[in-house]
Motif scaffolding. Structure first.
Motif, PDB file in Angstrom:
ATOM      1  N   LEU A 693     -10.760 -23.986  49.986  1.00  0.00           N
ATOM      2  CA  LEU A 693      -9.605 -24.779  49.569  1.00  0.00           C
ATOM      3  C   LEU A 693      -9.980 -25.777  48.462  1.00  0.00           C
ATOM      4  N   ARG A 694     -11.139 -26.458  48.645  1.00  0.00           N
ATOM      5  CA  ARG A 694     -11.555 -27.410  47.616  1.00  0.00           C
ATOM      6  C   ARG A 694     -11.852 -26.716  46.292  1.00  0.00           C
ATOM      7  N   THR A 695     -12.479 -25.536  46.359  1.00  0.00           N
ATOM      8  CA  THR A 695     -12.798 -24.802  45.132  1.00  0.00           C
ATOM      9  C   THR A 695     -11.532 -24.382  44.394  1.00  0.00           C
ATOM     10  N   VAL A 696     -10.557 -23.894  45.135  1.00  0.00           N
ATOM     11  CA  VAL A 696      -9.296 -23.490  44.504  1.00  0.00           C
ATOM     12  C   VAL A 696      -8.605 -24.685  43.864  1.00  0.00           C
ATOM     13  N   ALA A 697      -8.596 -25.816  44.537  1.00  0.00           N
ATOM     14  CA  ALA A 697      -7.933 -27.010  43.991  1.00  0.00           C
ATOM     15  C   ALA A 697      -8.625 -27.498  42.720  1.00  0.00           C
ATOM     16  N   ARG A 698      -9.965 -27.524  42.727  1.00  0.00           N
ATOM     17  CA  ARG A 698     -10.669 -27.992  41.533  1.00  0.00           C
ATOM     18  C   ARG A 698     -10.448 -27.050  40.350  1.00  0.00           C
ATOM     19  N   ALA A 699     -10.269 -25.779  40.620  1.00  0.00           N
ATOM     20  CA  ALA A 699     -10.102 -24.808  39.534  1.00  0.00           C
ATOM     21  C   ALA A 699      -8.709 -24.836  38.926  1.00  0.00           C
ATOM     22  N   HIS A 700      -7.757 -25.434  39.599  1.00  0.00           N
ATOM     23  CA  HIS A 700      -6.398 -25.450  39.043  1.00  0.00           C
ATOM     24  C   HIS A 700      -6.329 -26.399  37.849  1.00  0.00           C
ATOM     25  N   PRO A 701      -5.750 -25.974  36.723  1.00  0.00           N
ATOM     26  CA  PRO A 701      -5.762 -26.820  35.504  1.00  0.00           C
ATOM     27  C   PRO A 701      -4.916 -28.074  35.622  1.00  0.00           C
ATOM     28  N   LYS A 702      -3.931 -28.099  36.486  1.00  0.00           N
ATOM     29  CA  LYS A 702      -3.050 -29.245  36.588  1.00  0.00           C
ATOM     30  C   LYS A 702      -3.346 -30.143  37.776  1.00  0.00           C
ATOM     31  N   ALA A 703      -4.453 -29.871  38.447  1.00  0.00           N
ATOM     32  CA  ALA A 703      -4.880 -30.727  39.551  1.00  0.00           C
ATOM     33  C   ALA A 703      -5.766 -31.838  39.010  1.00  0.00           C
ATOM     34  N   LEU A 704      -5.463 -33.072  39.392  1.00  0.00           N
ATOM     35  CA  LEU A 704      -6.204 -34.218  38.884  1.00  0.00           C
ATOM     36  C   LEU A 704      -7.542 -34.337  39.602  1.00  0.00           C
ATOM     37  N   ALA A 705      -8.552 -34.792  38.847  1.00  0.00           N
ATOM     38  CA  ALA A 705      -9.863 -35.048  39.444  1.00  0.00           C
ATOM     39  C   ALA A 705      -9.897 -36.405  40.123  1.00  0.00           C
ATOM     40  N   GLU A 734       6.432 -31.179  37.847  1.00  0.00           N
ATOM     41  CA  GLU A 734       5.655 -29.943  37.960  1.00  0.00           C
ATOM     42  C   GLU A 734       5.094 -29.743  39.364  1.00  0.00           C
ATOM     43  N   GLY A 735       5.496 -30.601  40.303  1.00  0.00           N
ATOM     44  CA  GLY A 735       4.941 -30.507  41.659  1.00  0.00           C
ATOM     45  C   GLY A 735       5.213 -29.181  42.332  1.00  0.00           C
ATOM     46  N   ASP A 736       6.445 -28.694  42.278  1.00  0.00           N
ATOM     47  CA  ASP A 736       6.777 -27.443  42.952  1.00  0.00           C
ATOM     48  C   ASP A 736       6.031 -26.259  42.347  1.00  0.00           C
ATOM     49  N   SER A 737       5.924 -26.234  41.017  1.00  0.00           N
ATOM     50  CA  SER A 737       5.214 -25.119  40.392  1.00  0.00           C
ATOM     51  C   SER A 737       3.727 -25.173  40.719  1.00  0.00           C
ATOM     52  N   VAL A 738       3.143 -26.374  40.780  1.00  0.00           N
ATOM     53  CA  VAL A 738       1.729 -26.502  41.155  1.00  0.00           C
ATOM     54  C   VAL A 738       1.530 -26.041  42.586  1.00  0.00           C
ATOM     55  N   LEU A 739       2.420 -26.420  43.500  1.00  0.00           N
ATOM     56  CA  LEU A 739       2.324 -25.994  44.894  1.00  0.00           C
ATOM     57  C   LEU A 739       2.396 -24.475  45.001  1.00  0.00           C
ATOM     58  N   SER A 740       3.298 -23.856  44.252  1.00  0.00           N
ATOM     59  CA  SER A 740       3.421 -22.395  44.280  1.00  0.00           C
ATOM     60  C   SER A 740       2.148 -21.728  43.762  1.00  0.00           C
ATOM     61  N   GLN A 741       1.592 -22.253  42.671  1.00  0.00           N
ATOM     62  CA  GLN A 741       0.378 -21.655  42.117  1.00  0.00           C
ATOM     63  C   GLN A 741      -0.799 -21.829  43.061  1.00  0.00           C
ATOM     64  N   LEU A 742      -0.904 -22.989  43.719  1.00  0.00           N
ATOM     65  CA  LEU A 742      -1.981 -23.197  44.692  1.00  0.00           C
ATOM     66  C   LEU A 742      -1.867 -22.232  45.856  1.00  0.00           C
ATOM     67  N   ALA A 743      -0.648 -22.013  46.330  1.00  0.00           N
ATOM     68  CA  ALA A 743      -0.469 -21.077  47.456  1.00  0.00           C
ATOM     69  C   ALA A 743      -0.928 -19.673  47.071  1.00  0.00           C
ATOM     70  N   VAL A 744      -0.594 -19.241  45.878  1.00  0.00           N
ATOM     71  CA  VAL A 744      -1.008 -17.906  45.439  1.00  0.00           C
ATOM     72  C   VAL A 744      -2.526 -17.834  45.306  1.00  0.00           C
ATOM     73  N   ASP A 745      -3.126 -18.891  44.699  1.00  0.00           N
ATOM     74  CA  ASP A 745      -4.577 -18.880  44.506  1.00  0.00           C
ATOM     75  C   ASP A 745      -5.320 -18.936  45.849  1.00  0.00           C
ATOM     76  N   VAL A 746      -4.827 -19.744  46.789  1.00  0.00           N
ATOM     77  CA  VAL A 746      -5.468 -19.829  48.111  1.00  0.00           C
ATOM     78  C   VAL A 746      -5.372 -18.495  48.843  1.00  0.00           C
ATOM     79  N   HIS A 747      -4.230 -17.850  48.775  1.00  0.00           N
ATOM     80  CA  HIS A 747      -4.071 -16.552  49.428  1.00  0.00           C
ATOM     81  C   HIS A 747      -5.058 -15.546  48.854  1.00  0.00           C
ATOM     82  N   ALA A 748      -5.178 -15.537  47.523  1.00  0.00           N
ATOM     83  CA  ALA A 748      -6.106 -14.591  46.914  1.00  0.00           C
ATOM     84  C   ALA A 748      -7.554 -14.915  47.297  1.00  0.00           C
ATOM     85  N   ALA A 749      -7.895 -16.224  47.354  1.00  0.00           N
ATOM     86  CA  ALA A 749      -9.260 -16.588  47.715  1.00  0.00           C
ATOM     87  C   ALA A 749      -9.585 -16.224  49.156  1.00  0.00           C
TER      88      ALA A 749
END
Length: 787
Positions: A693-705, A734-749
């Motif tokens: 989960l942490r790896t997916v979040a850090r890799a997202h371009p719109k997630a703040l460090a 952009e919150g909803d779109s970020v949430l949707s992209q995170l869900a897809v990335d987490v599922h794939a991971a």
């Protein structure tokens, strides 16, 4: 009743006697003013002018003069009367000063006579009595001189007043002739061209009358300009300024024309900088000089003719150059006809020649395809059909003018022919002036300090279009006014408009006129217009340069709008003729009732002011009020507009925003945290899931460090381990779109890590009998399916 005289004490006689000579010299200076002598020297020449022109004016009035001739006569006699009236004012002022001086001398004489009697009574020394006698003698001498000078001034004033009366008599006769001229149009006021009088227009005094007419025009122009020399530098300064700007703009326009072919027309305007400056400077004659005589306007028209023709010839299609030259020639002939107006028969022949020449030219124009179209088969000044209709209308009017003029109805003939020529010439000059003005506007917006303005940098094209539109509308209004004035109907329209605006409705203490209502509407409209302009300047050029906190610009603009509109409404009420004190009393009387009846409206208005001043909610904020979520689009005076996320616009009263809890997601910043819930089977390694989960979040371009993403194991469910991923994004929307992209990335991971995502599991136990072991049937559900 004469005031009591206080004698001078004997000890003060010597001192007061020394003060008498300066007072006598001041009165003597009043009596010996040079202005009276100048008037007396010029008065015989003015009287001779009046006697000489009286004969010519009488002859002109007896020969059915034209309206132009009457206007020239009126101007010349008005100038002379104005000169005489100025002299009369000077003489009246001088006579008043002399009368006041004589009154002062009489008071001094009475004072010294009383002082002499008091001195004799008190047995004053002989030198004192001699000093009093000498002072009295000086006062009497000064009195005699002042009285003689006053008599002389009053005599000169009487002569001036008699000459003014003669001018008024002539002006009344000219006005009576003008009223007769404005009579029925379908009446013969001249001789037909086939009559013997029309065939012998040359009379013995023709040369003298023409020379006198030209001389009067020159003298009238000279005297008018001599009386307004203080305004001449203004016109000269305007010419110099426009000339300098035109020369500077020429180089810039050439450079822009090379870069942008669409700027070619603007560059052509400044190829003739002297002509451009002359056109604008001469067009301003009517605004610089108050009530200029017709002769001066004709002179200015002649002077503006050449530069206007040069400019229009360069800007217009070559095919219309003959029309421009012909219009200039007709204007010159028309000015010659004005000079000949003192000889009605000669003017009639010149007029007919002018109209016939115009008919010939228009007939050739209608037969010439080249004159109507350019090389690209496009209309030179608009649509070809419109030009053809205009030419046919002008041709018909000129034919009617020739027909009526030949019959002797010169009043109607001048009206028809003059309207065509005047409107055409005015259109030519205004077209040249507008094009020069548009070119100057284009240059000014691109050069100098205006170029540094942010509103000019961002909206130069818009500002240029608006100013050009204003110039064109101004030229159209001017053309319509001058055309109607040439037709002789402007005075009637003005009188009718004045009468309509003066119509008053009275009922009780209420009295309103249409002019008051128009003034009220125009004042309110001007207030809104000024408010829009001020807010535009603030928003485009002031706020970007000043570091203001968020929400302050909108609050300042809104409060400025309220202040300007309120001030405009107060001025509008004053223009309506309503007493503001009475308005205040009525407002106090009805304040309580209005407050009770409109308490919700007042509450909403006050709440709107609170929102603007406290700045807890700004335009553009994302808010939530109960079940309503959306973005604030406007904070109005009574209600605010919120646009929901599904596109609906909801009108929310301002009082609700101040009285109910409001969640403002973007008050301090636009950061938003999104939470993603994840459930995996119990067989999965929790640490490995957290790392994924942490790896997916850090890799997202719109997630703040910062704040950093946070992965948590939140507990145990019936059939799964629950995890939560918390990620911050910089933009709330952009919150909803970020949430949707995170869900897809987490599922794939998780799929790639072979970690099974948990789904709901149910176990059902079935007993077959008391002695049998219970059977267990496991049901697994996933999205409504079971196995």
């Amino acid at each position: 009743m004469q005031a009591a005289v206080t004698p001078i004490p004997v000890p003060e006689i010597a001192q007061r006697a020394e003060q008498v000579p300066p007072a006598l010299r001041s009165v003597e200076q009043i009596a010996t003013g040079s202005d009276v002598q100048e008037i007396e020297a010029e008065l015989p020449a003015a009287a001779a002018w009046i006697r000489g022109r009286l004969v010519g004016t009488t002859q002109a009035l007896a020969s059915s003069p034209s309206a132009n001739a009457l206007a020239t006569l009126t101007d010349s006699w008005r100038v002379m009367r104005s000169r005489l009236a100025t002299w009369n004012d000077t003489l009246t002022r001088r006579a008043t000063q002399l009368a006041q001086g004589a009154e002062q001398l009489e008071v001094m004489r009475a004072t010294w006579l009383a002082s002499r009697a008091k001195a004799l009574e008190s047995r004053a020394p002989a030198p004192v009595i001699e000093r009093i006698d000498a002072t009295l003698a000086a006062i009497v001498t000064a009195q005699r001189g002042a009285a003689e000078r006053l008599t002389h001034v009053l005599g000169v004033q009487d002569r001036v007043v008699r000459e003014i009366a003669r001018c008024d008599d002539v002006l009344s006769k000219v006005a009576q002739a003008g009223a007769t001229l404005a009579g029925p149009l379908l009446s013969r006021d001249s001789v037909p061209i086939w009559s013997p009088e029309a065939r012998t227009p040359i009379s013995t005094d023709l040369g003298g009358r023409l020379h006198e007419s030209v001389g009067d025009g020159i003298e009238l122009t000279r005297e008018f300009l001599a009386g307004h020399l203080a305004r001449a530098p203004l016109q000269l300064g305007l010419f110099v300024v426009v000339l300098v700007l035109a020369r500077l703009a020429r180089t810039a326009a050439r450079r822009r024309a090379e870069q942008e072919p669409s700027e070619q027309a603007t560059a052509l305007v400044f190829e003739l900088p002297v002509s451009s400056a002359l056109v604008l400077a001469l067009l301003a004659t009517g605004w610089i000089y108050p009530e200029p005589p017709r002769v001066l306007l004709d002179v200015m028209g002649l002077l503006i003719l050449l530069p206007a023709v040069l400019i229009v010839r360069r800007l217009a299609s070559p095919a219309v150059a003959p029309a421009v030259y012909a219009l200039a020639a007709f204007f010159l002939v028309d000015r010659v006809r004005d000079v000949c107006a003192v000889v009605p028969v000669l003017e009639q022949w010149v007029f007919l020649f002018e109209m016939v020449s115009g008919i010939v030219f228009l007939a050739l124009a209608l037969r010439s395809e080249q004159l109507l179209t350019d090389a690209g088969d496009q209309a030179a000044f608009g649509w070809r059909r419109l030009i053809a209709w205009i030419l046919w209308a002008q041709l018909s009017i000129l034919v009617a003018a020739v027909f009526t003029g030949a019959l002797g109805d010169m009043r109607l003939a001048r009206l028809l022919g003059g309207a065509v020529l005047t409107s055409s010439y005015v259109a030519l000059v205004l077209y040249a002036g507008v094009r020069v003005g548009e070119g100057l506007v284009a240059y000014v917006l691109r050069a100098g300090p205006l170029r540094q303005l942010l509103m000019v940098q961002r909206h130069r094209a818009l500002l240029q279009r608006r100013i050009d539109l204003a110039l064109r509308w101004l030229s159209i209004v001017t053309w319509v006014y001058l055309t109607l004035d040439g037709l002789g109907v402007m005075d009637s329209i003005w009188s009718a408009g004045t009468m309509a605006l003066g119509a008053r409705y009275s009922r009780g203490s209420v009295s309103l006129s249409l002019a008051d209502v128009v003034a009220f509407g125009l004042t309110v409209w001007a207030a809104f217009l000024l408010s829009s302009f001020v807010r535009f300047v603030l928003g485009e050029d002031v706020y970007p340069r000043v570091g203001l906190p968020r929400g302050v610009p909108y609050a300042v603009s809104t409060l400025t709008h309220y202040a300007i509109v309120l001030a405009g409404f107060v001025f509008a009420v004053a223009a309506l003729g309503v007493d503001l004190n009475r308005i205040t009393i009525l407002a106090g009387a009805f304040g309580v009732g209005i407050g009770i009846g409109l308490q919700n409206v007042v509450a909403n208005f006050v709440s709107g002011l609170i929102l603007l001043l406290e700045r807890r909610i700004h335009v553009g904020d994302s808010v939530q009020i109960g079940d309503l979520q959306g973005q604030v689009r406007e904070i109005g005076s009574r209600a605010s507009t919120i646009r929901t996320w599904d596109g609906a616009e909801v009108i929310v009263p301002n009082a609700r925003l101040t009285s109910e809890p409001v969640t403002n997601w973007t008050l301090s910043d636009r950061l938003r945290r999104v939470d993603l819930n994840v459930a995996v089977v119990y067989a999965a390694d929790p640490e490995r899931v957290l790392d994924i989960l942490r790896t997916v979040a850090r890799a997202h371009p719109k997630a703040l460090a910062d704040p950093a993403p946070l992965a948590l194991c939140t507990g145990f469910a019936d059939s799964a381990l629950n995890f939560e991923l918390r990620v911050w994004t910089a933009r709330f929307e952009e919150g909803d779109s970020v949430l949707s992209q995170l869900a897809v990335d987490v599922h794939a991971a998780l799929i790639a890590a072979r970690i099974e995502i948990a789904f709901q599991r149910r176990e059902i136990h079935i007993r077959n009998g008391a002695r049998e072991q219970p059977a267990c049937l496991a049901l697994e559900t996933d999205g409504g399916s079971s196995s």
